[in-house]
Design an enzyme around this catalytic site. Structure first.
Site, PDB file in Angstrom:
ATOM      1  NE  ARG A   1      -3.586  -2.350   2.570  1.00  0.00           N
ATOM      2  CZ  ARG A   1      -3.312  -3.318   3.426  1.00  0.00           C
ATOM      3  NH1 ARG A   1      -2.284  -3.184   4.240  1.00  0.00           N
ATOM      4  NH2 ARG A   1      -4.042  -4.409   3.483  1.00  0.00           N
ATOM      5  CB  VAL A   2       3.699   2.419   1.527  1.00  0.00           C
ATOM      6  CG1 VAL A   2       4.667   3.591   1.580  1.00  0.00           C
ATOM      7  CG2 VAL A   2       2.647   2.577   2.615  1.00  0.00           C
TER       8      VAL A   2
END
Length: 515
Positions: free
Chosen positions: A368-369
């Site tokens: 997610r990053v």
């Protein structure tokens, strides 16, 4: 010749001088007594001024932590052997919390959760001690995650990229290669400036020894630290190990360094904490875990962050490992960890047994990053890779039932098989960024479609030397490299086509064949 009487007179004179030099002043000591002891915990009576998580000293020098404060008794987690602590023995309060040594002398060493060397080397030459439990950086003290953390594994760097300061969970059944991914990531940092800290929680001594040996043989052990809480260590030491390792890593982070922390694994860590909690008669909850099981992991993993320049500017990347049972990622501890971290790398047992290693299920894995930190040149080649691979896997299911496919579907399947062959990778052989870019270019531009499936591995084996000779600028790429202009991409494609032709025309590896 002096007589015995003379020796006694001289000894008495020295003793009077020492006694006269002593400063006589009152001294306050907090003393209690052990009521019960066993299985890594102790019940202590007395010590009314003891604080939560205070360090206590038992007979024989064994230390413990006060974790339960009752009206009459204190529940302690022991950080050593309990055989030397009899019931009724004296316990001393220290007024201090548990601290561990930190600093550069720890690099290259193997220590336990209290900083005691386990490698038989010299005693640690460090005087600075920091608390094991420290608060996570505040939001204002954090910065955006902007730089990638390269693992050297194409399937991760291309489709599940990691960033420096991220928390990425590695999850899967037992024996599916979770530790292998973490070790390969540590080994790949030999070509970077990242410091690596490996925390082993509840692992067998033989497994830990293999990890240490692999890093020493293939990686950069002078920039690695191993914090060990083996399966035969006291449960309290196993519980404390990841916190101690995180403190040792944070020392470098606040000084502007980038650190990778691998915790292997948090499932055993939760089991050790459950054991201690049940022995201390804490009320059990779901699956007999205590109610604060989520908190003990969240307060640990929240310490991983990218710090703002005012806070030192370093980063702490956490790769916790969790074990599932029969692929059940919806179990209690796995769901807790998935909700705490910034994504997960899921390892599928079916892929592992089909010899597709690393056995990463790209459908259930997510970052997610890290996608925002991926090198631009790598992102330009990998944008459509996940979609193409998913289409292939879906079509392949139909072909297993003997379904007739048209020419277009056949090309998609053949192309997908080459994607799968390229994503497979041997252990201890991380790829440089230039090699990853070249492999993705060969896939996206159809260079590998003309190479027989059984010769793809030969193509990969000869890629590094070939690029070093024909395209050295590709091998020199770094994580800031921009997407290739058309002329550079065409030149790389021509070079890769020549390598493919060499592989197809030869029965030997490209390193032995002449172009």
């Amino acid at each position: 010749m002096p007589t015995l009487t003379d020796d006694l007179r001289e000894w008495l004179d020295r003793s009077r001088q020492r006694i006269g030099a002593l400063a006589l002043a009152p001294r306050l000591e907090h003393v209690g007594r052990v009521m019960q002891v066993g299985d890594g915990v102790a019940i202590v009576q007395g010590l009314p001024d003891t604080q939560l998580d205070e360090l206590l000293i038992f007979e024989g020098g064994v230390r413990g932590l006060a974790v339960d404060l009752g009206e009459e008794t204190i529940g302690c987690v022991l950080l050593g052997d309990t055989s030397s602590i009899p019931a009724g023995s004296v316990v001393h309060g220290t007024g201090e919390v548990a601290r561990v040594p930190v600093g550069d002398p720890l690099l290259g060493r193997v220590v336990d959760a209290l900083g005691v060397p386990l490698d038989g080397g010299e005693p640690l030459d460090t005087e600075q001690l920091l608390p094991v439990e420290q608060p996570a950086p505040a939001i204002i003290d954090r910065a955006l995650v902007t730089r990638p953390l390269a693992t050297g594994l194409l399937v991760i760097d291309a489709m599940i990229p990691l960033g420096r300061g991220q928390r990425e969970l590695i999850i899967g059944d037992r024996g599916t290669g979770k530790t292998a991914i973490a070790v390969d990531t540590i080994i790949n940092q030999r070509s970077s400036d990242v410091i690596c800290v490996y925390a082993a929680v509840g692992q067998k001594a033989s497994s830990v020894a293999r990890v240490i040996e692999a890093v020493r043989h293939y990686g950069a052990p002078e920039r690695c630290l191993f914090v060990i809480g083996e399966a035969d260590a006291a449960p309290g030491l196993q519980w404390l190990t990841p916190y101690a390792a995180c403190t040792m890593a944070e020392y470098f982070t606040v000084r502007g360094r980038d650190v990778l922390l691998v915790i292997d694994d948090l499932t055993k860590h939760a089991a050790a904490y459950r054991q201690l909690s049940l022995l201390l008669r804490r009320p059990p909850g779901r699956e007999a875990y205590p109610g604060d099981i989520f908190y003990i992991h969240s307060r640990l993993l929240e310490r991983a962050a990218k710090l703002a320049p005012e806070g030192g500017g370093g980063s702490l990347t956490a790769l916790p490992i969790a074990e599932t049972q029969a692929g059940n990622i919806s179990a209690y501890i796995p769901t807790n960890l998935i909700s705490i971290t910034d994504g997960q790398i899921y390892l599928d047992p079916r892929l592992f047994y089909e010899d597709q290693k690393p056995a990463v299920d790209v459908g259930k894995s997510v970052s997610r990053v890290g996608g925002k930190t991926q090198a631009p040149v790598l992102r330009s080649f990998s944008e459509s890779l996940r979609l193409e691979y998913a289409q292939f896997l879906e079509l392949e299911v139909f072909t297993r039932f003997g379904t007739m496919v048209d020419e277009r579907a056949r090309k998609v399947i053949e192309h997908g098989r080459r994607i799968r062959a390229v994503l497979g990778q041997r252990q201890f052989a991380p790829l440089a960024l230039g090699e990853q870019v070249a492999l993705l270019c060969a896939l996206s531009d159809g260079v590998l479609d003309a190479v027989p499936l059984d010769r793809v591995e030969a193509f990969r084996s000869g890629l590094g030397p070939w690029l070093a000779e024909h395209c050295p600028e590709v091998m020199a790429l770094d994580d800031q490299a921009k997407a290739f202009p058309d002329d550079v991409r065409n030149r790389l494609k021509s070079s890769l086509s020549a390598l493919a032709n060499s592989v197809v025309a030869s029965n030997t590896t490209p390193g032995e064949a002449q172009p």
